[in-house]
Scaffold this active site. Sequence first.
Site, PDB file in Angstrom:
ATOM      1  N   CYS A  12      85.793   6.494  35.371  1.00 32.27           N
ATOM      2  CA  CYS A  12      86.991   6.474  36.211  1.00 32.27           C
ATOM      3  C   CYS A  12      88.203   6.787  35.326  1.00 32.27           C
ATOM      4  O   CYS A  12      88.089   6.911  34.102  1.00 32.27           O
ATOM      5  CB  CYS A  12      87.144   5.100  36.878  1.00 32.27           C
ATOM      6  SG  CYS A  12      87.573   3.775  35.729  1.00 32.27           S
ATOM      7  N   CYS A  67      88.812   4.140  32.558  1.00 36.95           N
ATOM      8  CA  CYS A  67      87.897   4.286  31.426  1.00 36.95           C
ATOM      9  C   CYS A  67      88.190   5.558  30.639  1.00 36.95           C
ATOM     10  O   CYS A  67      88.071   5.573  29.411  1.00 36.95           O
ATOM     11  CB  CYS A  67      86.450   4.255  31.907  1.00 36.95           C
ATOM     12  SG  CYS A  67      85.974   2.623  32.532  1.00 36.95           S
ATOM     13  N   GLU A 115      81.742   1.247  30.344  1.00 39.18           N
ATOM     14  CA  GLU A 115      82.392   1.944  29.239  1.00 39.18           C
ATOM     15  C   GLU A 115      83.300   1.006  28.457  1.00 39.18           C
ATOM     16  O   GLU A 115      83.322   1.035  27.224  1.00 39.18           O
ATOM     17  CB  GLU A 115      83.244   3.119  29.754  1.00 39.18           C
ATOM     18  CG  GLU A 115      82.487   4.137  30.546  1.00 39.18           C
ATOM     19  CD  GLU A 115      82.516   3.897  32.045  1.00 39.18           C
ATOM     20  OE1 GLU A 115      82.546   4.898  32.791  1.00 39.18           O
ATOM     21  OE2 GLU A 115      82.497   2.728  32.485  1.00 39.18           O
ATOM     22  N   HIS A 166      84.166  -2.595  33.191  1.00 40.23           N
ATOM     23  CA  HIS A 166      83.251  -1.482  33.423  1.00 40.23           C
ATOM     24  C   HIS A 166      82.351  -1.294  32.202  1.00 40.23           C
ATOM     25  O   HIS A 166      82.700  -1.712  31.088  1.00 40.23           O
ATOM     26  CB  HIS A 166      84.037  -0.198  33.658  1.00 40.23           C
ATOM     27  CG  HIS A 166      84.753  -0.162  34.966  1.00 40.23           C
ATOM     28  ND1 HIS A 166      85.301   0.994  35.465  1.00 40.23           N
ATOM     29  CD2 HIS A 166      85.021  -1.135  35.881  1.00 40.23           C
ATOM     30  CE1 HIS A 166      85.877   0.742  36.632  1.00 40.23           C
ATOM     31  NE2 HIS A 166      85.725  -0.549  36.895  1.00 40.23           N
TER      32      HIS A 166
END
Length: 144
Positions: free
Chosen positions: A83, A86, A55, A53
């Site tokens: 999410c 993360c 992040e 992701h």
Amino acid sequence: MSTDEQFMRMALNEAMNAYEADEVPVGAVVVLNDRVIARGHNLTEMLHDVTAHAEMMAITAAANGLGAKYLTDCTLYVTLEPCIMCAGAIMHSQISRLVYGAPDPKKGFTLVKADLFPKNLKVEHGVLEAECSRILKDFFKEKR
């Protein structure tokens, strides 16, 4: 334009990089002392890695750039609400401030009714929310 908006625009540029690579368009930047020290965008398709992701990519790049695992005094700007995975990385990296644009009502960390972050982590949301939402809506509209 505020400083937060300037940095969120940089995160939006990262989201556009993801969009152009046919990745879900989420972008992130890590800032320390008003300077971008790392950038990232979703790479889950390219890397065949569900953990890639925006992040996670930005946090990893920042830690590598600083030569330290903790990102104390850093701010993470991300175009979409992180999410839970993360959020865990944000907590463990000891980032001091999280700023996100669009909410994620399906997979965002706010769905969990628990205090995921330490009390000293400042969380702000809604910075350039309309633009952050629009890029995602446009992407998924094209996919349908």
